[in-house]
Scaffold this motif. Structure first.
Motif, PDB file in Angstrom:
ATOM      1  N   ALA A   1       0.411  -1.259  -0.257  1.00 53.68           N
ATOM      2  CA  ALA A   1       0.186   0.078  -0.243  1.00 53.68           C
ATOM      3  C   ALA A   1       0.854   1.614  -0.186  1.00 53.68           C
ATOM      4  N   ARG A   2       0.123   2.113  -0.981  1.00 57.35           N
ATOM      5  CA  ARG A   2       1.497   3.454  -1.126  1.00 57.35           C
ATOM      6  C   ARG A   2       0.688   4.946   0.190  1.00 57.35           C
ATOM      7  N   SER A   3       1.538   6.186   0.597  1.00 55.61           N
ATOM      8  CA  SER A   3       0.772   6.431   1.227  1.00 55.61           C
ATOM      9  C   SER A   3      -0.363   7.942   0.461  1.00 55.61           C
ATOM     10  N   VAL A   4      -1.281   8.010   1.458  1.00 57.65           N
ATOM     11  CA  VAL A   4      -1.838   8.987   0.367  1.00 57.65           C
ATOM     12  C   VAL A   4      -1.635  10.240   0.157  1.00 57.65           C
ATOM     13  N   PHE A   5      -0.797  10.536   0.180  1.00 54.27           N
ATOM     14  CA  PHE A   5      -0.313  11.826  -0.166  1.00 54.27           C
ATOM     15  C   PHE A   5       1.359  11.516  -1.492  1.00 54.27           C
ATOM     16  N   GLU A   6       1.008  10.577  -1.799  1.00 56.38           N
ATOM     17  CA  GLU A   6       1.750  10.500  -2.766  1.00 56.38           C
ATOM     18  C   GLU A   6       0.828  11.016  -3.640  1.00 56.38           C
ATOM     19  N   ALA A   7       1.109  11.881  -4.367  1.00 57.50           N
ATOM     20  CA  ALA A   7       0.221  12.956  -5.137  1.00 57.50           C
ATOM     21  C   ALA A   7       0.189  12.307  -6.823  1.00 57.50           C
ATOM     22  N   GLY A   8       1.126  11.997  -7.091  1.00 55.23           N
ATOM     23  CA  GLY A   8       1.268  11.521  -8.476  1.00 55.23           C
ATOM     24  C   GLY A   8       0.613  10.276  -8.408  1.00 55.23           C
ATOM     25  N   GLU A   9       0.820   9.135  -7.606  1.00 53.92           N
ATOM     26  CA  GLU A   9       0.022   7.891  -8.286  1.00 53.92           C
ATOM     27  C   GLU A   9      -1.830   7.910  -7.613  1.00 53.92           C
ATOM     28  N   ILE A  10      -1.439   8.792  -7.013  1.00 52.98           N
ATOM     29  CA  ILE A  10      -3.320   8.630  -6.263  1.00 52.98           C
ATOM     30  C   ILE A  10      -3.851   9.233  -7.403  1.00 52.98           C
ATOM     31  N   ARG A  11      -3.705  10.614  -7.903  1.00 52.40           N
ATOM     32  CA  ARG A  11      -3.907  11.418  -8.808  1.00 52.40           C
ATOM     33  C   ARG A  11      -4.264  10.053 -10.256  1.00 52.40           C
ATOM     34  N   THR A  12      -3.255   9.901 -10.857  1.00 56.26           N
ATOM     35  CA  THR A  12      -3.929   8.795 -11.911  1.00 56.26           C
ATOM     36  C   THR A  12      -4.793   7.630 -11.537  1.00 56.26           C
ATOM     37  N   GLU A  13      -4.124   7.135 -10.235  1.00 51.00           N
ATOM     38  CA  GLU A  13      -5.159   6.431  -9.806  1.00 51.00           C
ATOM     39  C   GLU A  13      -7.133   6.473  -9.907  1.00 51.00           C
ATOM     40  N   PHE A  14      -6.914   8.040  -9.533  1.00 52.79           N
ATOM     41  CA  PHE A  14      -8.419   8.605  -9.185  1.00 52.79           C
ATOM     42  C   PHE A  14      -8.732   8.763 -10.819  1.00 52.79           C
ATOM     43  N   GLN A  15      -8.017   9.481 -11.879  1.00 54.90           N
ATOM     44  CA  GLN A  15      -8.371   9.916 -13.293  1.00 54.90           C
ATOM     45  C   GLN A  15      -9.067   8.542 -13.596  1.00 54.90           C
ATOM     46  N   ASN A  16      -8.273   7.337 -13.782  1.00 57.76           N
ATOM     47  CA  ASN A  16      -8.000   6.354 -13.845  1.00 57.76           C
ATOM     48  C   ASN A  16      -9.415   5.575 -13.999  1.00 57.76           C
ATOM     49  N   SER A  17      -9.604   6.165 -12.662  1.00 58.22           N
ATOM     50  CA  SER A  17     -11.393   5.702 -11.926  1.00 58.22           C
ATOM     51  C   SER A  17     -12.259   6.578 -12.513  1.00 58.22           C
ATOM     52  N   GLY A  18     -12.233   7.511 -13.534  1.00 54.70           N
ATOM     53  CA  GLY A  18     -13.016   8.205 -13.807  1.00 54.70           C
ATOM     54  C   GLY A  18     -13.718   9.148 -12.592  1.00 54.70           C
TER      55      GLY A  18
ATOM     56  N   ASN B   1      16.452   7.132  -1.982  1.00 52.09           N
ATOM     57  CA  ASN B   1      15.629   7.850  -2.479  1.00 52.09           C
ATOM     58  C   ASN B   1      13.795   8.151  -1.016  1.00 52.09           C
ATOM     59  N   LEU B   2      13.759   9.138  -0.784  1.00 52.55           N
ATOM     60  CA  LEU B   2      12.305   9.213  -0.185  1.00 52.55           C
ATOM     61  C   LEU B   2      11.520   9.360  -0.797  1.00 52.55           C
ATOM     62  N   SER B   3      10.021   8.387  -1.270  1.00 56.69           N
ATOM     63  CA  SER B   3       9.133   9.135  -2.164  1.00 56.69           C
ATOM     64  C   SER B   3       8.422  10.229  -1.301  1.00 56.69           C
ATOM     65  N   SER B   4       7.780  10.570  -2.414  1.00 50.61           N
ATOM     66  CA  SER B   4       6.814  12.447  -2.391  1.00 50.61           C
ATOM     67  C   SER B   4       6.542  11.923  -1.405  1.00 50.61           C
ATOM     68  N   GLY B   5       5.530  10.738  -1.025  1.00 51.84           N
ATOM     69  CA  GLY B   5       4.703  10.876  -0.238  1.00 51.84           C
ATOM     70  C   GLY B   5       5.874  10.936   1.276  1.00 51.84           C
ATOM     71  N   GLU B   6       6.169  10.040   1.397  1.00 56.80           N
ATOM     72  CA  GLU B   6       7.554  10.009   2.500  1.00 56.80           C
ATOM     73  C   GLU B   6       8.027  11.356   3.418  1.00 56.80           C
ATOM     74  N   ILE B   7       8.398  12.010   1.664  1.00 57.41           N
ATOM     75  CA  ILE B   7       8.475  13.601   2.413  1.00 57.41           C
ATOM     76  C   ILE B   7       7.603  14.519   2.906  1.00 57.41           C
ATOM     77  N   VAL B   8       6.124  14.467   2.483  1.00 56.14           N
ATOM     78  CA  VAL B   8       4.941  14.832   3.062  1.00 56.14           C
ATOM     79  C   VAL B   8       4.497  14.874   4.173  1.00 56.14           C
ATOM     80  N   GLU B   9       5.053  13.225   4.940  1.00 59.90           N
ATOM     81  CA  GLU B   9       4.461  12.693   6.072  1.00 59.90           C
ATOM     82  C   GLU B   9       5.190  13.498   6.922  1.00 59.90           C
ATOM     83  N   GLN B  10       6.496  13.670   6.541  1.00 56.40           N
ATOM     84  CA  GLN B  10       7.773  14.622   7.739  1.00 56.40           C
ATOM     85  C   GLN B  10       6.747  16.079   8.284  1.00 56.40           C
ATOM     86  N   LEU B  11       6.083  16.894   7.298  1.00 60.68           N
ATOM     87  CA  LEU B  11       4.994  17.677   7.340  1.00 60.68           C
ATOM     88  C   LEU B  11       4.356  17.299   7.954  1.00 60.68           C
ATOM     89  N   VAL B  12       3.124  16.380   7.987  1.00 65.94           N
ATOM     90  CA  VAL B  12       2.437  15.676   8.719  1.00 65.94           C
ATOM     91  C   VAL B  12       2.617  15.796  10.259  1.00 65.94           C
TER      92      VAL B  12
END
Length: 381
Positions: free
Chosen positions: A5-22, A150-161
């Motif tokens: 499972a990926r971080s919900v803050f992984e913006a690129g991946e979750i956007r792609t998943e949402f768009q692919n699901s309409g 490398n950290l993923s973008s979600g792991e970087i954002v999660e530090q802020l969370v």
């Protein structure tokens, strides 16, 4: 085998998943806001996506199947005796650790141009972009770890969370573990998330520090206009720079200066120059003049950084206050370059500049004193 499972803050991946699901990516801001406002920092196994109101029904099943609210956990936090610095040890999903540091400031302390400073209390978060670092700077504890990942973008954002649970974060500096521009795509995506809803950080209050990755600096302004750039220069000539920063061999000072000239022309912003003061290595008067001549055509702020001890690494010593003061006077007086001396924060918890390396918390106590100046304030004035 099921995908991790990926971080919900992984913006690129979750956007792609949402768009692919309409599904509209517009719903992501609502999801992120709910996760931030409903903390359960070390046990998200009981988190129910269905608790988020007013999402399309396909969104709930997509979230349950593919994403976690957070993939990292806060392993521990350590408060400095200076009472304004907190170091966070964050455990990633793969078992690795990174560190982030919260630094609290009060801008009403001290004066600028003889006048009281406006504002009030606020917090800056120092963020990591990698586990370890491949730059190998000899004065830096993180460099002694070597490069892990490398950290993923979600792991970087999660530090802020995680940090937001402790303090309202106004400024972010990418001066933690790793070379941010060696993790370029994740860095850019994470900053886009931080400057959008629901975080809404100002890009003018985000600073990225680099040893000078030339090809990445060339892209930075177009990808992140308004961002503050800090360059770890640390020596005015190439041979000394290579002595203390082996990776500098790939980024000759001359080419780096040409790159920074173009960056400044395009961005119309001051550049922040970091210069660590090493006794007998880069701190004499001749080197101050060399640095002044190198930078005199730029709009820069030079920040002189007292060297922080890093355990068993005793190759360097801290420059004396007299040496630092003399260096500063030459840059200011002869070359009219704005020059500050960084006040150290969190040395007793190994949270100061150059000290970030994954260790279990300890309780060394060293008092830190002096007025504190936030990096973004320095650059903007």
């Amino acid at each position: 085998m099921a995908r991790e499972a990926r971080s919900v803050f992984e913006a690129g991946e979750i956007r792609t998943e949402f768009q692919n699901s309409g599904l509209s990516p517009h719903f992501l801001h609502r999801i992120w806001k709910y996760v931030i406002q409903n903390p359960n920092p070390n046990n998200y196994t009981k988190f129910e996506w269905d608790q988020i109101p007013n999402l399309p029904s396909p969104a709930y099943s997509l979230l349950r199947s593919n994403f976690k609210p957070l993939t990292s956990t806060l392993h521990s936090s350590l408060q400095s005796t200076d009472q304004v610095t907190t170091k966070l040890l964050i455990k990633l999903q793969n078992g690795a650790f990174v560190e982030a540091v919260i630094m609290r400031y009060d801008t009403r302390l001290g004066k600028y141009n003889g006048k009281p400073r406006p504002g009030g209390p606020r917090s800056t978060l120092c963020i990591s972009s990698q586990v370890g670092c491949k730059m190998g700077c000899n004065f830096c504890a993180t460099g002694s770890m070597g490069f892990k990942s490398n950290l993923s973008s979600g792991e970087i954002v999660e530090q802020l969370v995680h940090a937001s649970r402790f303090s309202k974060i106004r400024n972010v500096v990418f001066m933690g573990m790793g070379e941010p521009l060696n993790n370029y795509n994740a860095l850019v995506e994470a900053i886009h998330v931080m400057t959008g809803l629901p975080f809404q950080l100002s890009i003018k209050r985000i600073t990225v520090s680099t040893v000078g990755i030339i090809h990445a600096i060339n892209k930075l302004h177009s990808d992140l206009p308004g961002l503050n750039l800090a360059v770890s220069l640390h020596a005015p000539v190439q041979d000394i720079r290579c002595q203390i920063m082996p990776a500098a061999r790939a980024f000759p000072v001359g080419k780096l200066m040409d790159t920074l000239q173009l960056y400044q022309k395009n961005s119309q912003q001051k550049i922040f120059i970091e210069y660590i003061m090493l006794d007998g290595v880069n701190d004499n008067e001749q080197q101050a003049h060399q640095l002044g001549k190198l930078l005199q055509t730029f709009e820069v702020v030079v920040n002189l950084i007292p060297f922080n001890p890093i355990g068993t690494i005793s190759q360097f010593r801290t420059s004396s206050e007299h040496r630092v003061s003399g260096f500063q006077k030459i840059l200011r007086g002869t070359y009219n370059i704005r020059t500050t001396v960084r006040k150290q924060m969190g040395q007793d918890i190994s949270g100061a500049c150059g000290q970030l390396v994954v260790n279990l918390p300890d309780k060394r106590s060293v008092e830190n004193t002096g007025l504190l100046t936030d990096i973004e304030d320095i650059i903007r004035h």
